[in-house]
Design a protein around this motif. Structure first.
Motif, PDB file in Angstrom:
ATOM      1  N   PHE A   1     -11.076  -3.546  -2.128  1.00  0.00           N
ATOM      2  CA  PHE A   1     -11.419  -2.524  -2.731  1.00  0.00           C
ATOM      3  C   PHE A   1     -10.349  -1.973  -3.701  1.00  0.00           C
ATOM      4  CE2 PHE A   1     -13.941  -2.755   1.131  1.00  0.00           C
ATOM      5  CZ  PHE A   1     -15.137  -2.500   0.459  1.00  0.00           C
ATOM      6  N   GLN A   2     -10.777  -1.002  -4.670  1.00  0.00           N
ATOM      7  CA  GLN A   2      -9.685  -0.616  -5.723  1.00  0.00           C
ATOM      8  C   GLN A   2      -8.318  -0.208  -5.094  1.00  0.00           C
ATOM      9  OE1 GLN A   2     -11.173   1.858  -8.851  1.00  0.00           O
ATOM     10  NE2 GLN A   2     -13.149   0.650  -9.227  1.00  0.00           N
ATOM     11  N   SER A   3      -8.677   0.739  -3.978  1.00  0.00           N
ATOM     12  CA  SER A   3      -7.548   1.736  -3.360  1.00  0.00           C
ATOM     13  C   SER A   3      -6.916   0.685  -2.280  1.00  0.00           C
ATOM     14  CB  SER A   3      -8.051   2.865  -2.954  1.00  0.00           C
ATOM     15  OG  SER A   3      -8.822   2.819  -2.074  1.00  0.00           O
ATOM     16  N   GLY A   4      -7.362  -0.109  -1.943  1.00  0.00           N
ATOM     17  CA  GLY A   4      -6.799  -0.972  -0.724  1.00  0.00           C
ATOM     18  C   GLY A   4      -7.642  -0.529   0.282  1.00  0.00           C
ATOM     19  N   ALA A   5      -8.329   0.847   0.322  1.00  0.00           N
ATOM     20  CA  ALA A   5      -9.060   1.241   1.583  1.00  0.00           C
ATOM     21  C   ALA A   5      -8.567   0.932   2.782  1.00  0.00           C
ATOM     22  CB  ALA A   5     -10.680   0.499   1.459  1.00  0.00           C
ATOM     23  N   LEU A   6      -7.462   1.181   3.129  1.00  0.00           N
ATOM     24  CA  LEU A   6      -6.631   1.444   4.368  1.00  0.00           C
ATOM     25  C   LEU A   6      -6.808   2.629   5.115  1.00  0.00           C
ATOM     26  CD1 LEU A   6      -3.261   0.038   3.392  1.00  0.00           C
ATOM     27  CD2 LEU A   6      -5.169  -1.521   4.071  1.00  0.00           C
ATOM     28  N   TRP A   7      -7.135   2.500   6.468  1.00  0.00           N
ATOM     29  CA  TRP A   7      -7.223   3.763   7.279  1.00  0.00           C
ATOM     30  C   TRP A   7      -5.817   4.418   7.468  1.00  0.00           C
ATOM     31  CZ3 TRP A   7     -11.958   5.536   8.784  1.00  0.00           C
ATOM     32  CH2 TRP A   7     -13.102   4.438   8.703  1.00  0.00           C
ATOM     33  N   SER A   8      -5.790   5.668   6.919  1.00  0.00           N
ATOM     34  CA  SER A   8      -4.503   6.202   7.125  1.00  0.00           C
ATOM     35  C   SER A   8      -3.915   6.588   8.520  1.00  0.00           C
ATOM     36  CB  SER A   8      -4.685   7.379   6.118  1.00  0.00           C
ATOM     37  OG  SER A   8      -5.594   8.299   7.035  1.00  0.00           O
ATOM     38  N   SER A   9      -4.595   6.519   9.578  1.00  0.00           N
ATOM     39  CA  SER A   9      -4.309   6.855  10.746  1.00  0.00           C
ATOM     40  C   SER A   9      -3.819   5.536  11.600  1.00  0.00           C
ATOM     41  CB  SER A   9      -5.318   7.643  11.571  1.00  0.00           C
ATOM     42  OG  SER A   9      -6.409   6.682  11.419  1.00  0.00           O
ATOM     43  N   LEU A  10      -4.214   4.360  10.927  1.00  0.00           N
ATOM     44  CA  LEU A  10      -3.437   3.319  11.467  1.00  0.00           C
ATOM     45  C   LEU A  10      -2.361   2.439  10.777  1.00  0.00           C
ATOM     46  CD1 LEU A  10      -7.031   1.489  12.151  1.00  0.00           C
ATOM     47  CD2 LEU A  10      -5.733   2.935  13.508  1.00  0.00           C
ATOM     48  N   THR A  11      -1.553   1.686  11.356  1.00  0.00           N
ATOM     49  CA  THR A  11      -0.472   1.038  10.912  1.00  0.00           C
ATOM     50  C   THR A  11      -1.136  -0.127  10.003  1.00  0.00           C
ATOM     51  OG1 THR A  11      -0.321  -0.605  12.588  1.00  0.00           O
ATOM     52  CG2 THR A  11       1.007   1.421  12.894  1.00  0.00           C
ATOM     53  N   VAL A  12      -0.148  -0.618   9.244  1.00  0.00           N
ATOM     54  CA  VAL A  12      -0.696  -1.660   8.174  1.00  0.00           C
ATOM     55  C   VAL A  12      -1.178  -2.841   9.305  1.00  0.00           C
ATOM     56  CG1 VAL A  12       0.130  -3.566   6.814  1.00  0.00           C
ATOM     57  CG2 VAL A  12       0.939  -1.095   6.522  1.00  0.00           C
ATOM     58  N   ARG A  13      -0.475  -3.286  10.288  1.00  0.00           N
ATOM     59  CA  ARG A  13      -0.763  -4.386  11.176  1.00  0.00           C
ATOM     60  C   ARG A  13      -2.104  -3.990  11.787  1.00  0.00           C
ATOM     61  NH1 ARG A  13       3.550  -7.003  14.120  1.00  0.00           N
ATOM     62  NH2 ARG A  13       4.129  -4.628  14.625  1.00  0.00           N
ATOM     63  N   GLN A  14      -2.488  -2.661  12.144  1.00  0.00           N
ATOM     64  CA  GLN A  14      -3.591  -2.102  12.626  1.00  0.00           C
ATOM     65  C   GLN A  14      -4.863  -2.412  11.902  1.00  0.00           C
ATOM     66  OE1 GLN A  14      -2.201   1.489  14.402  1.00  0.00           O
ATOM     67  NE2 GLN A  14      -2.055   0.878  16.218  1.00  0.00           N
ATOM     68  N   ASN A  15      -4.655  -2.025  10.644  1.00  0.00           N
ATOM     69  CA  ASN A  15      -5.606  -2.169   9.579  1.00  0.00           C
ATOM     70  C   ASN A  15      -5.983  -3.699   9.493  1.00  0.00           C
ATOM     71  OD1 ASN A  15      -6.528   0.233   7.565  1.00  0.00           O
ATOM     72  ND2 ASN A  15      -4.266   0.820   8.222  1.00  0.00           N
ATOM     73  N   VAL A  16      -5.131  -4.545   9.354  1.00  0.00           N
ATOM     74  CA  VAL A  16      -5.412  -5.954   9.221  1.00  0.00           C
ATOM     75  C   VAL A  16      -6.234  -6.606  10.518  1.00  0.00           C
ATOM     76  CG1 VAL A  16      -4.502  -8.251   8.680  1.00  0.00           C
ATOM     77  CG2 VAL A  16      -3.407  -6.436   7.651  1.00  0.00           C
ATOM     78  N   ALA A  17      -5.766  -5.827  11.772  1.00  0.00           N
ATOM     79  CA  ALA A  17      -6.385  -6.382  12.939  1.00  0.00           C
ATOM     80  C   ALA A  17      -8.011  -5.982  12.919  1.00  0.00           C
ATOM     81  CB  ALA A  17      -5.747  -5.769  14.089  1.00  0.00           C
ATOM     82  N   LEU A  18      -8.576  -5.134  12.227  1.00  0.00           N
ATOM     83  CA  LEU A  18      -9.648  -4.466  12.195  1.00  0.00           C
ATOM     84  C   LEU A  18     -10.775  -5.627  12.247  1.00  0.00           C
ATOM     85  CD1 LEU A  18      -9.443  -1.093  10.384  1.00  0.00           C
ATOM     86  CD2 LEU A  18     -10.047  -1.433  12.804  1.00  0.00           C
ATOM     87  N   PRO A  19     -10.824  -6.600  11.262  1.00  0.00           N
ATOM     88  CA  PRO A  19     -12.068  -7.508  11.211  1.00  0.00           C
ATOM     89  C   PRO A  19     -11.921  -8.430  12.336  1.00  0.00           C
ATOM     90  CG  PRO A  19     -10.328  -8.049   9.313  1.00  0.00           C
ATOM     91  CD  PRO A  19     -10.024  -6.447  10.130  1.00  0.00           C
ATOM     92  N   LEU A  20     -10.709  -8.846  12.797  1.00  0.00           N
ATOM     93  CA  LEU A  20     -10.592  -9.671  13.858  1.00  0.00           C
ATOM     94  C   LEU A  20     -11.094  -9.179  15.291  1.00  0.00           C
ATOM     95  CD1 LEU A  20      -7.030 -10.786  13.099  1.00  0.00           C
ATOM     96  CD2 LEU A  20      -8.882 -12.473  12.951  1.00  0.00           C
ATOM     97  N   GLU A  21     -10.733  -7.757  15.431  1.00  0.00           N
ATOM     98  CA  GLU A  21     -11.428  -6.970  16.530  1.00  0.00           C
ATOM     99  C   GLU A  21     -12.988  -7.021  16.490  1.00  0.00           C
ATOM    100  OE1 GLU A  21      -9.369  -3.421  16.202  1.00  0.00           O
ATOM    101  OE2 GLU A  21      -7.441  -4.085  17.216  1.00  0.00           O
TER     102      GLU A  21
END
Length: 256
Positions: free
Chosen positions: A93-113
């Motif tokens: 998405f345009q902004s990257g749409a990362l969850w601010s309360s999660l680390t970068v690695r935790q954000n990447v892990a979300l679809p895997l979970e």
């Protein structure tokens, strides 16, 4: 996979009608995206680029027409089929749409979970690998507020790549980035296509990106409510007799 789907294009859009609140923004839009292609959806502000993308991936239901991925419809009314299709593509998405309360690695892990039964250790290993692929080694435990805009886009891309998708969609990936960072993101997109054979679909109006990495484009126009040009961008810029197309694609000296 049967013979029909094995030879089908990555994406086939037929007579798609897109709109909101009873108003049609785009009508009878048809095009195909080839496997392994970097395909851009371009046009001026308000022409329906992001609207088309949202309807293609099922974020908004189309008012008519069909969208097929490798010969299969998304299956909006079949939850199991839709979930299986969604695994085959990622989206930045345009902004990257990362969850601010999660680390970068935790954000990447979300679809895997969400989509796998892998162990936590395996998920963390894959997330770390995906971040390495986009040049973010050493930033795994940073929070989104602690990294730059360009790094957020890379982290969002790592998340989009987490499930090894066959198609990745980008919505205005260069928005808010300086020219150098934007060029590096373009180079990363090319690298992903060359390394993994991924089909790439990009919504953009940035000429530098369009001319440097797009294999083909479709150009949307607001008044036409649809496509007014399709083909390699440089050929369209040099040969199109439609003043709307030539004005858009030749508005800088990008061709020189």
């Amino acid at each position: 996979m049967n013979a029909a789907t094995s030879t089908a294009p990555a994406i086939e859009v037929v007579d798609l009608i897109c709109g909101y609140d009873g108003e049609a923004i785009l009508e009878n839009v048809s095009f195909t995206v080839r496997r392994g292609e970097i395909f851009f959806i371009i046009g001026g502000s308000g022409c329906g680029k992001s609207t088309l993308l949202r309807h293609m991936v099922g974020l908004n239901p189309p008012r008519g027409g069909t969208v097929k991925f490798f010969g299969h419809e998304l299956g909006l009314n079949d939850v199991a089929a839709r979930r299986e299709r969604l695994r085959t593509f990622g989206m930045l998405f345009q902004s990257g749409a990362l969850w601010s309360s999660l680390t970068v690695r935790q954000n990447v892990a979300l679809p895997l979970e969400e989509y796998t039964s892998l162990s936590k250790r395996e998920i963390n290993e894959i997330a770390t690998l995906k971040l390495a692929q986009v040049g973010l080694t050493g930033f795994e435990d940073h929070y989104p507020a602690e990294i730059s805009g360009g790094m957020k886009k890379r982290a969002g891309l790592a998340r989009a790549l987490a499930l090894d998708p066959e198609i990745v969609f980008f919505d205005e990936p260069s928005a808010g980035l300086d020219p150098v960072t934007s060029r590096k993101l373009d180079e990363l997109v090319l690298q992903i296509r060359e390394t993994f054979g991924t089909t790439i679909v990009v919504v953009s109006h940035e000429l530098a990106s369009i001319f440097s990495i797009a294999d083909r484009v479709i150009m949307l126009e607001r008044a036409a409510k649809g496509i007014i040009a399709e083909g390699p961008p440089r050929e369209l810029a040099l040969n199109s007799r439609d003043p709307r197309v030539s004005e858009f694609l030749r508005r800088t000296d990008t061709l020189t």
